[in-house]
Design an enzyme around this catalytic site. Structure first.
Site, short mmCIF file in Angstrom:
data_model
loop_
_atom_site.label_atom_id
_atom_site.label_comp_id
_atom_site.label_asym_id
_atom_site.label_seq_id
_atom_site.Cartn_x
_atom_site.Cartn_y
_atom_site.Cartn_z
N HIS A 267 0.81 -1.28 0.00
CA HIS A 267 0.10 0.20 -0.02
C HIS A 267 0.81 1.36 -0.01
O HIS A 267 0.32 2.18 -0.76
CB HIS A 267 -0.85 0.04 1.27
CG HIS A 267 -1.49 1.24 1.55
ND1 HIS A 267 -2.77 1.66 1.06
CD2 HIS A 267 -1.01 2.55 2.05
CE1 HIS A 267 -3.10 2.83 1.35
NE2 HIS A 267 -2.03 3.28 2.15
N GLU A 268 1.93 1.41 0.96
CA GLU A 268 2.77 2.63 1.23
C GLU A 268 3.52 2.72 -0.34
O GLU A 268 3.75 3.98 -0.81
CB GLU A 268 3.67 2.29 2.15
CG GLU A 268 3.27 2.33 3.66
CD GLU A 268 2.39 3.58 3.83
OE1 GLU A 268 2.77 4.64 3.38
OE2 GLU A 268 1.38 3.29 4.14
N HIS A 271 1.60 4.58 -3.00
CA HIS A 271 1.79 6.09 -2.64
C HIS A 271 3.12 6.77 -3.54
O HIS A 271 2.97 7.48 -4.09
CB HIS A 271 1.80 6.46 -1.21
CG HIS A 271 0.57 6.52 -0.64
ND1 HIS A 271 -0.33 7.15 -0.96
CD2 HIS A 271 0.34 5.83 0.51
CE1 HIS A 271 -1.53 6.85 -0.08
NE2 HIS A 271 -1.11 5.84 0.70
N GLU A 343 -5.64 7.19 -1.32
CA GLU A 343 -5.71 5.98 -0.37
C GLU A 343 -6.29 4.84 -1.09
O GLU A 343 -5.81 3.56 -1.15
CB GLU A 343 -6.19 6.39 0.94
CG GLU A 343 -5.42 7.19 1.84
CD GLU A 343 -4.25 6.89 2.21
OE1 GLU A 343 -4.21 5.49 2.24
OE2 GLU A 343 -3.33 7.49 2.46
#
Length: 402
Positions: A267-268, A271, A343
């Protein structure tokens, strides 16, 4: 006092009303069947939210009193005191701004103490002690003087050099924001926590493989001793260029499986892949520019009427500091809308790198361990949420609640 009334009507009252809406919403939901969490944990998460919102409301009321004191007495008296002691040049103006910042940090300490030693300790988060708290605050004061002194000095020089100072100040602050992102992981963060290279070679290899698939390179994978102070879980990528590093909270390693941890990192990495950090920095710069523009166009008569001091570089910066919460409060919904979209995209990317199931399971662990109440009032979400409500994130990842 015109500015104080604006602050109260445009910032303090709306902020308190939003907190009240959240309190009423959480109380109502706590009387219903639990969502995502077992009954006991659901109630605990609700009680934690209520406690933090009450403190937030009281702190907002206290901020109004502080602003009243500074506008009515503090700013003028402090300027007069420094004027008696020394010539009021650039250096004295710098000391003035540092003094205002120090005072504002000082009056916040009782709230930090109550938050950590009463609320967070009661709910099992805070694990530190008074010695650590005091040392951390002394380090923060040290950083304020070491880094704040030259930054404020240059900002004052810019204000005195051009009628378009607010444009040049925004450019200067943009450079500062970039430098903070570069040096924070390697110079600042280690002052407060211990970072050690990840010793689990299997997990390190899996993380490096994950980063290669995402096209991300870093200066290493580190574990931070977050559990020494707090029980919450987290992980992040920090820095730019050669200072980029993967940071895992030791609490996260203890509470989630390797697959779930890799999903969180995926997930990070989403970004990073979507350049969200640059988008966030651009928004912050735009917000600062807007705030500086407003302060730059306040007539000198307002400064004299509201605080008794002239429209000088140090008073301009003081007004920027004092009224920034008002501007941030009303611009945050724009940032929140953008951030929530990012997100979702990061979740989608993380699910492709690892698996949607692993990410769903990790999010459920996070909401449980961090005591995040899984329901909020829509108005509260509008103003404060930088992440989508958890249930919506889980549904986007294919989770079906009962």
């Amino acid at each position: 006092m015109l500015l104080l009334n604006i602050y109260i009507c445009v910032y303090a009252i709306p902020k308190i009303l939003v907190s009240l809406l959240q309190i009423f919403h959480v109380r109502k939901k706590m009387q219903q069947s639990p969502i995502l969490l077992p009954q006991a944990e659901f109630q605990q998460a609700g009680l934690y939210t209520l406690a933090t919102q009450r403190l937030e409301m009281f702190e907002t009321f206290f901020d109004v009193l502080v602003l009243f004191f500074l506008l009515r007495y503090g700013l003028f008296e402090f300027e007069a005191f420094l004027d008696e002691q020394m010539y009021f040049g650039v250096f004295t103006s710098t000391l003035y701004v540092l003094g205002v910042l120090f005072f504002l940090n000082l009056v916040k300490i009782p709230f930090e103490l109550y938050k950590k030693f009463v609320i967070d300790k009661h709910f099992g988060f805070f694990r530190g002690n008074l010695k650590d708290f005091l040392i951390d605050n002394l380090k923060s004061v040290f950083l304020l003087f070491v880094f704040g002194l030259p930054i404020i000095f240059i900002a004052i020089f810019i204000i005195t050099s051009s009628p378009y100072w607010w444009i040049y100040s925004a450019l200067f602050l943009s450079v500062i924001i970039i430098l903070i992102n570069i040096f924070y992981p390697t110079l600042i963060a280690p002052l407060f926590n211990k970072f050690i290279p990840l010793e689990d070679e299997v997990l390190k290899t899996q993380i490096q493989s994950l980063m290669v698939r995402a096209g991300f390179s870093s200066g290493g994978v580190f574990v931070v001793d977050a559990s020494r102070r707090d029980g919450r879980l987290n992980a992040y990528f920090g820095g730019f260029g050669k200072t980029k590093r993967v940071v895992l909270f030791d609490t996260l390693i203890q509470k989630v499986s390797k697959d779930e941890l890799l999903a969180v990192l995926g997930h990070e990495l989403g970004h990073f892949k979507h350049k969200d950090i640059y988008k966030n920095m651009l928004f912050i710069v735009a917000m600062l520019t807007f705030l500086l523009f407003i302060i730059a166009h306040i007539p000198e008569e307002v400064f004299l009427t509201e605080s008794g001091i002239s429209r000088l570089p140090h008073s301009i910066i003081a007004f920027v500091i004092l009224f920034s919460p008002l501007v941030i409060f009303w611009l945050m919904p724009i940032f929140g809308f953008m951030s929530r979209h990012n997100e979702y995209q990061a979740d989608k990317f993380g699910a492709t790198l690892q698996s949607a199931e692993s990410l769903r399971n990790a999010l459920l662990v996070l909401v449980n361990e961090n005591k995040s109440f899984p329901s909020s009032h829509p108005i509260y979400i509008f103003f404060y949420y930088t992440h989508p409500p958890l249930l919506q994130r889980l549904k986007a990842l294919g989770f079906e609640s009962n």
